[in-house]
Design a protein around this motif. Structure first.
Motif: not given
Length: 448
Positions: A83-89, A97-113
């Protein structure tokens, strides 16, 4: 302490364990709390491999923060690899670490706002036709709402019409993962049926994910929206190669599943608690009037709505959506409590159990939002309460989830209150997340 005693931990024998699991089958997690009250912060379970439940905040910190590389994911996240494969979770280092670094900008406070207006619009659309006296399964309603919000916010797609079906398919897949995890070693002619049903569910989910990804790829790249899916498809490794399609699929599945399932269950349990505590609902409504007036909460209001934040925190204490973290030791180690760890030892950090530790939460079964108000929450150790996990695997979507839950509670709670449509205790279904067993049937009441 000798080497032999350092390896020993109290716990139930296999006969007592099996008997109590059967006796508590509708609320198994409450039996685990009972074991903690009987055996303390570290106890063993009679499993095929040495398995220990830990509740000591120092031990939890050690596994999640101080020495996380020695403890890999296990449990349902490994059983659910299809189901989940090699996703972030579910991935391990160095990929995680590579996945998290790649996705971090979309979950930054400024993006979430920027997602707040979208979350509010989806919520208003969802509740537009609710009327006083309606009978709703709030578990299904919240799942439908949150999967719509994840689709719009992170993938720029409207999942409103197919959201119920897709959400239900994710639910079926998770139930099958749990059943497969609990299967004893039996011949395939006995267990083949459940595996076939699991594969069928995966095929339905894969078809939906393939369409989401292929529809985006079919657009000229200059027309791609600035969202998580475009970020994944545009990503390049050090050698210039793109992310493989299979890994893009794994990430999309992981984010849709984790992004809607946890928030939906947080909201489910919150409505359940508020139905039993209308005074708390009233106190929140007074805070909304004072702080917000008629406007929609924005990300800066999460800190201003102190009592509402405390209610949501207390709801996650009693019913943490992600109710357990499972780890398997890679090498030898020693816990702060003194236990000698051997390779392949398995550890369960059960938020549901830790959050009911009477050392930190007096009268732990009581719903008391005041625990998390200023002046009180500072007394709670950091690793006694961890609904979003801790350390390098700390939930990347915490800010997103908190804003989404806040907006949903305010916009729905302004207009409606809810009564349980059936009597008796709401059972707890322990899948990857903690769900209300058999849904959450409620009666809608218009608030004056």
């Amino acid at each position: 302490m000798t080497q032999s005693t350092q390896r020993r931990a109290p716990g139930p024998g296999i006969a007592a364990f099996v008997g109590n699991v059967l006796r508590h089958k509708l609320n198994f997690v409450d039996y685990l709390v009972e074991l903690a009250s009987r055996h303390g912060h570290l106890y063993s379970l009679p499993m095929a491999v040495p398995t220990f439940v830990i509740r000591d905040p120092a031990d939890v910190k050690h596994l999640l923060v101080s020495n996380p590389l020695n403890y890999h994911k296990t449990g349902s996240l490994t059983v659910g690899e299809k189901l989940l494969g090699q996703g972030l979770v579910s991935s391990e280092e160095p990929l995680h670490g590579k996945e998290r670094k790649m996705m971090q900008p979309i979950f930054h406070k400024s993006s979430i706002a920027g997602f707040g207006e979208m979350m509010a619009g989806a919520t208003e659309r969802h509740i537009a036709n609710w009327k006083d006296g309606d009978h709703l399964d709030m578990a299904e309603e919240m799942m439908h709402l949150t999967i719509s919000i994840v689709g719009l916010s992170l993938f720029s797609i409207d999942l409103y019409h197919e959201g119920r079906e897709l959400g239900n398919e994710f639910g079926r897949a998770m139930k099958l993962v749990t059943r497969i995890q609990l299967l004893p070693p039996l011949p395939s002619w006995i267990t083949g049926g459940i595996h076939r049903r699991y594969d069928e569910s995966i095929a339905i989910i894969d078809a939906a994910m393939t369409k989401i990804i292929s529809d985006r790829k079919a657009l000229p790249q200059e027309q791609w929206p600035n969202d998580l899916l475009s970020m994944l498809l545009s990503a390049r490794y050090e050698d210039g190669s793109p992310m493989p399609d299979k890994l893009v699929r794994d990430e999309v599945v992981t984010i849709i599943l984790a992004g809607h399932e946890t928030v939906a269950n947080h909201l489910n349990w919150t409505w359940h608690l508020l139905s039993k505590h209308p005074d708390v609902h009233g106190k929140m409504a007074a805070e909304w009037n004072e702080v917000l007036g008629d406007r929609v909460p924005a990300i800066e209001d999460v800190g201003r709505l102190a009592y509402t934040s405390a209610v949501l925190a207390e709801s996650m204490r009693l019913y943490p959506p992600a109710w357990t973290l499972a780890r398997r030791a890679v090498g030898e180690d020693r816990l702060p409590s003194g236990m000698e760890v051997k390779p392949k030892d398995e550890f369960l950090m059960l938020q549901y159990v830790s959050h009911r530790n009477p050392d930190w939460f007096p009268d732990p079964e009581a719903f008391r939002p005041e625990r998390f108000e200023a002046g009180n929450k500072e007394a709670i150790p950091k690793f006694a309460y961890y609904p979003f996990g801790m350390g390098p695997r700390y939930c990347i979507g915490e800010g997103f989830a908190k804003l989404e839950a806040m907006i949903a509670v305010v916009l729905i709670g302004r207009r409606f209150r809810f009564e349980m449509a059936r009597s008796g205790r709401v059972g707890k279904e322990t899948l990857v997340t903690l769900r209300p067993r058999k849904g959450l049937p409620m009666i809608v009441r218009k608030r004056s």
